[in-house]
Design a protein around this motif. Structure first.
Motif, PDB file in Angstrom:
ATOM      1  N   LEU A   8      42.236  48.708  38.400  1.00 50.59           N
ATOM      2  CA  LEU A   8      43.338  47.936  37.834  1.00 50.59           C
ATOM      3  C   LEU A   8      42.767  46.609  37.370  1.00 50.59           C
ATOM      4  O   LEU A   8      42.137  45.894  38.164  1.00 50.59           O
ATOM      5  CB  LEU A   8      44.429  47.695  38.881  1.00 50.59           C
ATOM      6  CG  LEU A   8      45.519  46.703  38.470  1.00 50.59           C
ATOM      7  CD1 LEU A   8      46.327  47.238  37.290  1.00 50.59           C
ATOM      8  CD2 LEU A   8      46.445  46.396  39.652  1.00 50.59           C
ATOM      9  N   ILE A  10      43.782  43.041  36.044  1.00 46.13           N
ATOM     10  CA  ILE A  10      44.871  42.078  35.848  1.00 46.13           C
ATOM     11  C   ILE A  10      44.310  40.921  35.031  1.00 46.13           C
ATOM     12  O   ILE A  10      43.303  40.329  35.415  1.00 46.13           O
ATOM     13  CB  ILE A  10      45.375  41.546  37.209  1.00 46.13           C
ATOM     14  CG1 ILE A  10      45.930  42.691  38.058  1.00 46.13           C
ATOM     15  CG2 ILE A  10      46.408  40.449  37.011  1.00 46.13           C
ATOM     16  CD1 ILE A  10      46.186  42.302  39.510  1.00 46.13           C
ATOM     17  N   GLU A  17      48.379  43.777  32.735  1.00 49.74           N
ATOM     18  CA  GLU A  17      47.560  44.593  33.625  1.00 49.74           C
ATOM     19  C   GLU A  17      47.372  45.968  33.007  1.00 49.74           C
ATOM     20  O   GLU A  17      48.203  46.444  32.240  1.00 49.74           O
ATOM     21  CB  GLU A  17      48.199  44.705  35.010  1.00 49.74           C
ATOM     22  CG  GLU A  17      49.552  45.372  35.053  1.00 49.74           C
ATOM     23  CD  GLU A  17      50.110  45.422  36.474  1.00 49.74           C
ATOM     24  OE1 GLU A  17      50.164  44.355  37.137  1.00 49.74           O
ATOM     25  OE2 GLU A  17      50.489  46.515  36.918  1.00 49.74           O
ATOM     26  N   TYR A  19      45.419  49.975  33.739  1.00 49.76           N
ATOM     27  CA  TYR A  19      44.666  50.917  34.571  1.00 49.76           C
ATOM     28  C   TYR A  19      43.623  51.580  33.663  1.00 49.76           C
ATOM     29  O   TYR A  19      43.981  52.186  32.652  1.00 49.76           O
ATOM     30  CB  TYR A  19      45.585  51.983  35.159  1.00 49.76           C
ATOM     31  CG  TYR A  19      46.515  51.438  36.223  1.00 49.76           C
ATOM     32  CD1 TYR A  19      47.688  50.778  35.878  1.00 49.76           C
ATOM     33  CD2 TYR A  19      46.204  51.569  37.561  1.00 49.76           C
ATOM     34  CE1 TYR A  19      48.528  50.262  36.847  1.00 49.76           C
ATOM     35  CE2 TYR A  19      47.045  51.062  38.543  1.00 49.76           C
ATOM     36  CZ  TYR A  19      48.205  50.409  38.182  1.00 49.76           C
ATOM     37  OH  TYR A  19      49.030  49.886  39.136  1.00 49.76           O
TER      38      TYR A  19
ATOM     39  N   ILE B  27      51.717  33.188  40.775  1.00 50.50           N
ATOM     40  CA  ILE B  27      51.390  33.290  39.345  1.00 50.50           C
ATOM     41  C   ILE B  27      51.231  34.749  38.919  1.00 50.50           C
ATOM     42  O   ILE B  27      51.185  35.045  37.733  1.00 50.50           O
ATOM     43  CB  ILE B  27      50.118  32.476  38.987  1.00 50.50           C
ATOM     44  CG1 ILE B  27      48.906  32.936  39.799  1.00 50.50           C
ATOM     45  CG2 ILE B  27      50.367  30.991  39.174  1.00 50.50           C
ATOM     46  CD1 ILE B  27      47.613  32.278  39.350  1.00 50.50           C
ATOM     47  N   TYR B  28      51.140  35.644  39.882  1.00 49.21           N
ATOM     48  CA  TYR B  28      51.111  37.065  39.522  1.00 49.21           C
ATOM     49  C   TYR B  28      51.437  37.890  40.754  1.00 49.21           C
ATOM     50  O   TYR B  28      51.057  37.539  41.872  1.00 49.21           O
ATOM     51  CB  TYR B  28      49.731  37.493  38.984  1.00 49.21           C
ATOM     52  CG  TYR B  28      49.822  38.720  38.112  1.00 49.21           C
ATOM     53  CD1 TYR B  28      50.150  38.612  36.774  1.00 49.21           C
ATOM     54  CD2 TYR B  28      49.640  40.000  38.640  1.00 49.21           C
ATOM     55  CE1 TYR B  28      50.283  39.727  35.964  1.00 49.21           C
ATOM     56  CE2 TYR B  28      49.765  41.124  37.839  1.00 49.21           C
ATOM     57  CZ  TYR B  28      50.086  40.978  36.503  1.00 49.21           C
ATOM     58  OH  TYR B  28      50.232  42.086  35.698  1.00 49.21           O
ATOM     59  N   THR B  30      51.825  42.194  41.670  1.00 49.10           N
ATOM     60  CA  THR B  30      51.893  43.563  41.171  1.00 49.10           C
ATOM     61  C   THR B  30      51.747  44.553  42.313  1.00 49.10           C
ATOM     62  O   THR B  30      51.096  44.263  43.324  1.00 49.10           O
ATOM     63  CB  THR B  30      50.816  43.818  40.098  1.00 49.10           C
ATOM     64  OG1 THR B  30      51.074  45.075  39.472  1.00 49.10           O
ATOM     65  CG2 THR B  30      49.418  43.861  40.686  1.00 49.10           C
ATOM     66  N   THR B  31      52.368  45.688  42.146  1.00 51.60           N
ATOM     67  CA  THR B  31      52.271  46.779  43.117  1.00 51.60           C
ATOM     68  C   THR B  31      51.658  47.977  42.397  1.00 51.60           C
ATOM     69  O   THR B  31      52.110  48.344  41.301  1.00 51.60           O
ATOM     70  CB  THR B  31      53.667  47.136  43.660  1.00 51.60           C
ATOM     71  OG1 THR B  31      54.211  45.978  44.289  1.00 51.60           O
ATOM     72  CG2 THR B  31      53.580  48.265  44.669  1.00 51.60           C
ATOM     73  N   LEU B  32      50.626  48.552  43.001  1.00 51.26           N
ATOM     74  CA  LEU B  32      49.917  49.638  42.327  1.00 51.26           C
ATOM     75  C   LEU B  32      50.834  50.841  42.116  1.00 51.26           C
ATOM     76  O   LEU B  32      51.530  51.275  43.031  1.00 51.26           O
ATOM     77  CB  LEU B  32      48.716  50.095  43.163  1.00 51.26           C
ATOM     78  CG  LEU B  32      47.589  49.103  43.411  1.00 51.26           C
ATOM     79  CD1 LEU B  32      46.414  49.796  44.093  1.00 51.26           C
ATOM     80  CD2 LEU B  32      47.128  48.472  42.114  1.00 51.26           C
ATOM     81  N   THR B  38      39.093  49.806  42.438  1.00 51.16           N
ATOM     82  CA  THR B  38      38.946  48.352  42.485  1.00 51.16           C
ATOM     83  C   THR B  38      40.133  47.688  41.803  1.00 51.16           C
ATOM     84  O   THR B  38      40.797  48.288  40.956  1.00 51.16           O
ATOM     85  CB  THR B  38      37.655  47.853  41.783  1.00 51.16           C
ATOM     86  OG1 THR B  38      37.732  48.175  40.396  1.00 51.16           O
ATOM     87  CG2 THR B  38      36.412  48.476  42.363  1.00 51.16           C
ATOM     88  N   ILE B  39      40.372  46.466  42.204  1.00 52.60           N
ATOM     89  CA  ILE B  39      41.376  45.637  41.532  1.00 52.60           C
ATOM     90  C   ILE B  39      40.632  44.410  41.019  1.00 52.60           C
ATOM     91  O   ILE B  39      40.007  43.687  41.799  1.00 52.60           O
ATOM     92  CB  ILE B  39      42.492  45.206  42.499  1.00 52.60           C
ATOM     93  CG1 ILE B  39      43.218  46.441  43.065  1.00 52.60           C
ATOM     94  CG2 ILE B  39      43.469  44.266  41.801  1.00 52.60           C
ATOM     95  CD1 ILE B  39      44.168  46.123  44.199  1.00 52.60           C
ATOM     96  N   ASP B  40      40.690  44.220  39.714  1.00 52.82           N
ATOM     97  CA  ASP B  40      39.976  43.119  39.071  1.00 52.82           C
ATOM     98  C   ASP B  40      40.975  42.082  38.599  1.00 52.82           C
ATOM     99  O   ASP B  40      41.847  42.399  37.784  1.00 52.82           O
ATOM    100  CB  ASP B  40      39.253  43.673  37.829  1.00 52.82           C
ATOM    101  CG  ASP B  40      37.755  43.608  37.967  1.00 52.82           C
ATOM    102  OD1 ASP B  40      37.278  42.973  38.919  1.00 52.82           O
ATOM    103  OD2 ASP B  40      37.078  44.205  37.105  1.00 52.82           O
ATOM    104  N   VAL B  41      40.848  40.881  39.092  1.00 46.08           N
ATOM    105  CA  VAL B  41      41.710  39.800  38.611  1.00 46.08           C
ATOM    106  C   VAL B  41      40.877  38.969  37.654  1.00 46.08           C
ATOM    107  O   VAL B  41      39.882  38.347  38.061  1.00 46.08           O
ATOM    108  CB  VAL B  41      42.224  38.930  39.779  1.00 46.08           C
ATOM    109  CG1 VAL B  41      43.100  37.803  39.259  1.00 46.08           C
ATOM    110  CG2 VAL B  41      42.986  39.787  40.790  1.00 46.08           C
ATOM    111  N   VAL B 185      49.325  43.187  45.357  1.00 44.20           N
ATOM    112  CA  VAL B 185      48.548  41.948  45.269  1.00 44.20           C
ATOM    113  C   VAL B 185      49.461  40.839  44.737  1.00 44.20           C
ATOM    114  O   VAL B 185      50.118  41.017  43.711  1.00 44.20           O
ATOM    115  CB  VAL B 185      47.364  42.080  44.279  1.00 44.20           C
ATOM    116  CG1 VAL B 185      46.534  40.802  44.257  1.00 44.20           C
ATOM    117  CG2 VAL B 185      46.491  43.251  44.634  1.00 44.20           C
ATOM    118  N   ILE B 187      49.319  36.718  43.833  1.00 45.97           N
ATOM    119  CA  ILE B 187      48.420  35.572  43.655  1.00 45.97           C
ATOM    120  C   ILE B 187      49.262  34.300  43.540  1.00 45.97           C
ATOM    121  O   ILE B 187      50.187  34.237  42.716  1.00 45.97           O
ATOM    122  CB  ILE B 187      47.560  35.750  42.385  1.00 45.97           C
ATOM    123  CG1 ILE B 187      46.781  37.072  42.483  1.00 45.97           C
ATOM    124  CG2 ILE B 187      46.603  34.576  42.200  1.00 45.97           C
ATOM    125  CD1 ILE B 187      46.151  37.502  41.179  1.00 45.97           C
TER     126      ILE B 187
END
Lengths: 127, 192
Positions: A8, A10, A17, A19, B27-28, B30-32, B38-41, B185, B187
């Protein structure tokens, strides 16, 4: 063929966002990370097991006195305590053996089985 | 009942833009909707003073739990140091991990943990955008893998990134497997 792992992304600047599948480079990095994590986990597992072993050793040391022969008991030990020790000597011997065997029963040191329950008398606070 | 705010605020007072800019806000969030490795911010602006991130997750690896890790600016070098204090039941443990390839920020329950159990960590990264200091991540968290004694772990971690670069990207990755759908997540940022 296994499914491509996803990620994901963001983007805070754009408030979006997405995927997306991991790229080949990212999959290679992930494999490298997993190998590294395995090495770390082994170290942490050893650390957790060492903590359990240290606790077991403390409990054994703190109950040593209960299996001493009466002539070796501390001179200031109250008679009631001496009587309680005499009456529960076998139970303490079994408890201490369970402590010695405890580490062998641990499958996952992060989710360990409960420690053996000590005899009720004499009241000994193990720390 | 009457009274005034200890700081001098009174009912009816209005915050100014300058005061609002000093406050903390999400500021953000989200729910997958699906599993991800991975989760990239990304796109992290340098306009805030400090960052706070809450990750409430669960993994899909075949274990009761797995580690929760983070990486800053995509740095895959051995540049992360972590000190852990953890406790479960009456056992406390301390652990030092130096020169790692990620910062270990906590743990999450995984596929053999009880259903509907999520947990994770709350992180704060002070002065994330400054370039005059190496970055720290402080993590407070825990995870539960059953209702048995010793199955609830509390974690406090201090992680150091050996870099003075401004943090522009934060990546979260489990030690094994994926984050499952429903992991969340959030933020928060504190104004500059």
């Amino acid at each position: 063929m296994s499914e491509t792992p996803m990620k994901l992304v963001i983007n805070l600047a754009e408030g979006t966002e997405q995927y997306v599948p991991l790229s080949a480079d990212e999959i290679a990095q992930r494999d490298k990370d997993i190998a590294e994590f395995t090495t770390i986990a082994t170290g942490e597992r050893h650390g957790a097991l060492a903590a359990l072993r240290a606790k077991r050793d403390r409990y054994l040391a703190q109950t040593d006195v209960l299996l001493l022969d009466p002539p070796n008991w501390p001179t200031d030990m109250p008679q009631a305590t001496k009587d309680a020790i005499e009456a529960t000597r076998d139970q303490w011997a079994r408890y201490r053996q369970q402590l010695r065997d405890y580490i062998a029963t641990v499958v996952d040191p992060f989710d360990p089985p409960p420690f053996p329950v000590q005899p009720a008398a004499p009241a000994v606070i193990l720390t | 009942m009457t009274g005034s705010w200890p700081t001098g605020w009174a009912p009816g007072d209005v915050l100014t833009a300058a005061q609002l800019a000093k406050m903390m806000g999400a500021i953000y969030d989200t729910t997958l909707s699906g599993a991800v490795a991975t989760i990239d911010v990304t796109g992290l602006l340098g306009s805030y003073a400090h960052l706070f991130i809450e990750l409430d997750g669960r993994g899909d690896t075949a274990a009761t739990n797995t580690g929760l890790n983070t990486r800053l600016n995509g740095d895959t070098g051995s540049n992360y140091d972590t000190q852990t204090l953890s406790g479960s039941a009456a056992t406390a443990t301390a652990q030092e991990s130096l020169a790692q390839v990620t910062a270990g920020i906590g743990g999450i329950p995984a596929s053999t943990a009880p259903a509907n159990v999520f947990s994770g960590s709350l992180l704060w990264i002070p002065n994330y955008a400054k370039t005059d200091r190496q970055k720290m991540i402080y993590a407070l968290g825990g995870f539960k893998v059953s209702t048995a004694s010793g199955a609830l772990t509390a974690l406090i971690r201090a992680c150091a990134w050996r870099s003075t670069s401004a943090v522009t990207q934060i990546t979260f990755l489990p030690t094994a497997g994926n984050f499952v759908a429903g992991s969340r997540v959030t933020i928060y940022a504190l104004g500059a």
